[in-house]
Design a protein around this motif. Sequence first.
Motif, PDB file in Angstrom:
ATOM      1  N   THR A 233      52.933  36.139  46.504  1.00  0.00           N
ATOM      2  CA  THR A 233      52.140  37.060  45.698  1.00  0.00           C
ATOM      3  C   THR A 233      52.833  37.433  44.388  1.00  0.00           C
ATOM      4  O   THR A 233      52.174  37.892  43.464  1.00  0.00           O
ATOM      5  CB  THR A 233      51.823  38.346  46.480  1.00  0.00           C
ATOM      6  OG1 THR A 233      53.050  38.935  46.918  1.00  0.00           O
ATOM      7  CG2 THR A 233      50.939  38.043  47.685  1.00  0.00           C
ATOM      8  N   ARG A 234      54.126  37.257  44.326  1.00  0.00           N
ATOM      9  CA  ARG A 234      54.886  37.568  43.109  1.00  0.00           C
ATOM     10  C   ARG A 234      56.144  36.719  43.117  1.00  0.00           C
ATOM     11  O   ARG A 234      56.765  36.528  44.160  1.00  0.00           O
ATOM     12  CB  ARG A 234      55.250  39.046  43.085  1.00  0.00           C
ATOM     13  CG  ARG A 234      55.959  39.478  41.831  1.00  0.00           C
ATOM     14  CD  ARG A 234      56.165  40.979  41.835  1.00  0.00           C
ATOM     15  NE  ARG A 234      56.788  41.414  40.608  1.00  0.00           N
ATOM     16  CZ  ARG A 234      57.638  42.423  40.535  1.00  0.00           C
ATOM     17  NH1 ARG A 234      57.942  43.128  41.620  1.00  0.00           N
ATOM     18  NH2 ARG A 234      58.170  42.770  39.387  1.00  0.00           N
ATOM     19  N   ARG A 235      56.504  36.240  41.935  1.00  0.00           N
ATOM     20  CA  ARG A 235      57.671  35.367  41.830  1.00  0.00           C
ATOM     21  C   ARG A 235      58.482  35.766  40.606  1.00  0.00           C
ATOM     22  O   ARG A 235      57.934  35.983  39.526  1.00  0.00           O
ATOM     23  CB  ARG A 235      57.198  33.920  41.706  1.00  0.00           C
ATOM     24  CG  ARG A 235      58.315  32.945  41.486  1.00  0.00           C
ATOM     25  CD  ARG A 235      57.790  31.543  41.468  1.00  0.00           C
ATOM     26  NE  ARG A 235      58.803  30.627  41.014  1.00  0.00           N
ATOM     27  CZ  ARG A 235      58.812  29.345  41.281  1.00  0.00           C
ATOM     28  NH1 ARG A 235      57.839  28.816  41.986  1.00  0.00           N
ATOM     29  NH2 ARG A 235      59.773  28.573  40.838  1.00  0.00           N
ATOM     30  N   LEU A 236      59.795  35.837  40.807  1.00  0.00           N
ATOM     31  CA  LEU A 236      60.720  36.135  39.717  1.00  0.00           C
ATOM     32  C   LEU A 236      61.781  35.036  39.692  1.00  0.00           C
ATOM     33  O   LEU A 236      62.448  34.794  40.705  1.00  0.00           O
ATOM     34  CB  LEU A 236      61.390  37.490  39.936  1.00  0.00           C
ATOM     35  CG  LEU A 236      60.432  38.683  40.094  1.00  0.00           C
ATOM     36  CD1 LEU A 236      61.187  39.895  40.594  1.00  0.00           C
ATOM     37  CD2 LEU A 236      59.739  38.978  38.785  1.00  0.00           C
ATOM     38  N   ASP A 237      61.932  34.384  38.557  1.00  0.00           N
ATOM     39  CA  ASP A 237      62.920  33.320  38.408  1.00  0.00           C
ATOM     40  C   ASP A 237      64.080  33.819  37.562  1.00  0.00           C
ATOM     41  O   ASP A 237      63.877  34.411  36.508  1.00  0.00           O
ATOM     42  CB  ASP A 237      62.279  32.101  37.734  1.00  0.00           C
ATOM     43  CG  ASP A 237      61.244  31.439  38.626  1.00  0.00           C
ATOM     44  OD1 ASP A 237      61.622  30.970  39.709  1.00  0.00           O
ATOM     45  OD2 ASP A 237      60.058  31.398  38.241  1.00  0.00           O
TER      46      ASP A 237
ATOM     47  N   VAL B   8      60.718  35.607  45.757  1.00  0.00           N
ATOM     48  CA  VAL B   8      59.283  35.511  45.993  1.00  0.00           C
ATOM     49  C   VAL B   8      58.867  36.581  47.000  1.00  0.00           C
ATOM     50  O   VAL B   8      59.415  36.653  48.100  1.00  0.00           O
ATOM     51  CB  VAL B   8      58.883  34.120  46.531  1.00  0.00           C
ATOM     52  CG1 VAL B   8      57.375  34.039  46.749  1.00  0.00           C
ATOM     53  CG2 VAL B   8      59.355  33.021  45.592  1.00  0.00           C
ATOM     54  N   GLU B   9      57.901  37.408  46.589  1.00  0.00           N
ATOM     55  CA  GLU B   9      57.259  38.339  47.524  1.00  0.00           C
ATOM     56  C   GLU B   9      56.133  37.570  48.209  1.00  0.00           C
ATOM     57  O   GLU B   9      55.409  36.797  47.566  1.00  0.00           O
ATOM     58  CB  GLU B   9      56.708  39.550  46.782  1.00  0.00           C
ATOM     59  CG  GLU B   9      57.792  40.418  46.188  1.00  0.00           C
ATOM     60  CD  GLU B   9      57.232  41.605  45.421  1.00  0.00           C
ATOM     61  OE1 GLU B   9      55.996  41.729  45.269  1.00  0.00           O
ATOM     62  OE2 GLU B   9      58.044  42.421  44.956  1.00  0.00           O
ATOM     63  N   ILE B  10      55.990  37.804  49.514  1.00  0.00           N
ATOM     64  CA  ILE B  10      55.075  37.010  50.336  1.00  0.00           C
ATOM     65  C   ILE B  10      54.221  37.929  51.196  1.00  0.00           C
ATOM     66  O   ILE B  10      54.715  38.931  51.725  1.00  0.00           O
ATOM     67  CB  ILE B  10      55.874  36.086  51.279  1.00  0.00           C
ATOM     68  CG1 ILE B  10      56.827  35.202  50.484  1.00  0.00           C
ATOM     69  CG2 ILE B  10      54.960  35.272  52.182  1.00  0.00           C
ATOM     70  CD1 ILE B  10      58.062  34.840  51.242  1.00  0.00           C
ATOM     71  N   THR B  11      52.969  37.548  51.367  1.00  0.00           N
ATOM     72  CA  THR B  11      52.118  38.164  52.374  1.00  0.00           C
ATOM     73  C   THR B  11      51.925  37.128  53.464  1.00  0.00           C
ATOM     74  O   THR B  11      51.438  36.020  53.206  1.00  0.00           O
ATOM     75  CB  THR B  11      50.747  38.567  51.782  1.00  0.00           C
ATOM     76  OG1 THR B  11      50.972  39.561  50.780  1.00  0.00           O
ATOM     77  CG2 THR B  11      49.833  39.125  52.845  1.00  0.00           C
ATOM     78  N   PHE B  12      52.365  37.460  54.677  1.00  0.00           N
ATOM     79  CA  PHE B  12      52.189  36.578  55.828  1.00  0.00           C
ATOM     80  C   PHE B  12      50.970  37.034  56.603  1.00  0.00           C
ATOM     81  O   PHE B  12      50.802  38.225  56.865  1.00  0.00           O
ATOM     82  CB  PHE B  12      53.419  36.628  56.743  1.00  0.00           C
ATOM     83  CG  PHE B  12      53.257  35.798  57.992  1.00  0.00           C
ATOM     84  CD1 PHE B  12      53.697  34.482  58.024  1.00  0.00           C
ATOM     85  CD2 PHE B  12      52.656  36.317  59.134  1.00  0.00           C
ATOM     86  CE1 PHE B  12      53.538  33.704  59.168  1.00  0.00           C
ATOM     87  CE2 PHE B  12      52.502  35.553  60.274  1.00  0.00           C
ATOM     88  CZ  PHE B  12      52.949  34.248  60.294  1.00  0.00           C
ATOM     89  N   ALA B  13      50.125  36.099  56.969  1.00  0.00           N
ATOM     90  CA  ALA B  13      48.981  36.393  57.831  1.00  0.00           C
ATOM     91  C   ALA B  13      48.879  35.279  58.856  1.00  0.00           C
ATOM     92  O   ALA B  13      49.007  34.099  58.515  1.00  0.00           O
ATOM     93  CB  ALA B  13      47.699  36.484  57.021  1.00  0.00           C
ATOM     94  N   GLY B  14      48.684  35.668  60.097  1.00  0.00           N
ATOM     95  CA  GLY B  14      48.575  34.658  61.143  1.00  0.00           C
ATOM     96  C   GLY B  14      47.922  35.209  62.384  1.00  0.00           C
ATOM     97  O   GLY B  14      47.524  36.380  62.455  1.00  0.00           O
ATOM     98  N   ARG B  15      47.814  34.317  63.356  1.00  0.00           N
ATOM     99  CA  ARG B  15      47.258  34.666  64.661  1.00  0.00           C
ATOM    100  C   ARG B  15      48.108  33.950  65.706  1.00  0.00           C
ATOM    101  O   ARG B  15      48.383  32.757  65.566  1.00  0.00           O
ATOM    102  CB  ARG B  15      45.800  34.232  64.744  1.00  0.00           C
ATOM    103  CG  ARG B  15      45.085  34.670  66.004  1.00  0.00           C
ATOM    104  CD  ARG B  15      43.581  34.479  65.890  1.00  0.00           C
ATOM    105  NE  ARG B  15      43.003  35.129  64.729  1.00  0.00           N
ATOM    106  CZ  ARG B  15      42.740  36.441  64.633  1.00  0.00           C
ATOM    107  NH1 ARG B  15      43.020  37.249  65.633  1.00  0.00           N
ATOM    108  NH2 ARG B  15      42.204  36.940  63.535  1.00  0.00           N
ATOM    109  N   THR B  16      48.542  34.701  66.709  1.00  0.00           N
ATOM    110  CA  THR B  16      49.372  34.099  67.752  1.00  0.00           C
ATOM    111  C   THR B  16      48.530  33.157  68.609  1.00  0.00           C
ATOM    112  O   THR B  16      47.293  33.181  68.550  1.00  0.00           O
ATOM    113  CB  THR B  16      49.990  35.170  68.667  1.00  0.00           C
ATOM    114  OG1 THR B  16      48.948  35.802  69.413  1.00  0.00           O
ATOM    115  CG2 THR B  16      50.804  36.185  67.874  1.00  0.00           C
TER     116      THR B  16
END
Length: 123
Positions: free
Chosen positions: A66-70, A77-85
Amino acid sequence: MSTGDDVVARYFAAVNGEDWSTLRNLFTEDAVLAATGARTRRGRDDVLAYYPRVLAGYAEHLDRPTRRLDFGSATVVEITFAGRTVEGRPVAFEAVDVFDLRDGLIARLGSWYDTAAVAAMLA
């Protein structure tokens, strides 16, 4: 986030697609993975063993940057994780990955997220 020669973008595509052979080729031979709640992994083979193991409990998963800084040879890198077990429980959380790059490959990856919150979702 572009693709092509961008090793960080290729990393997320490989993890999301469970493309372990591509993922393997994105790390240096002496790579280090420091993931919250897990032992530090050292060496390409040890790092790569982490991914199928940690994702085995998910029927579906997506790491969405969702956001990246080099910063020169480092990328945050900021990340949003979404999943289903595999049991059908939804799991969603925010994370931060810090990549140290060398010669176009990942030499070190630090990954941080709230392990207590994730454990509560999995319980």
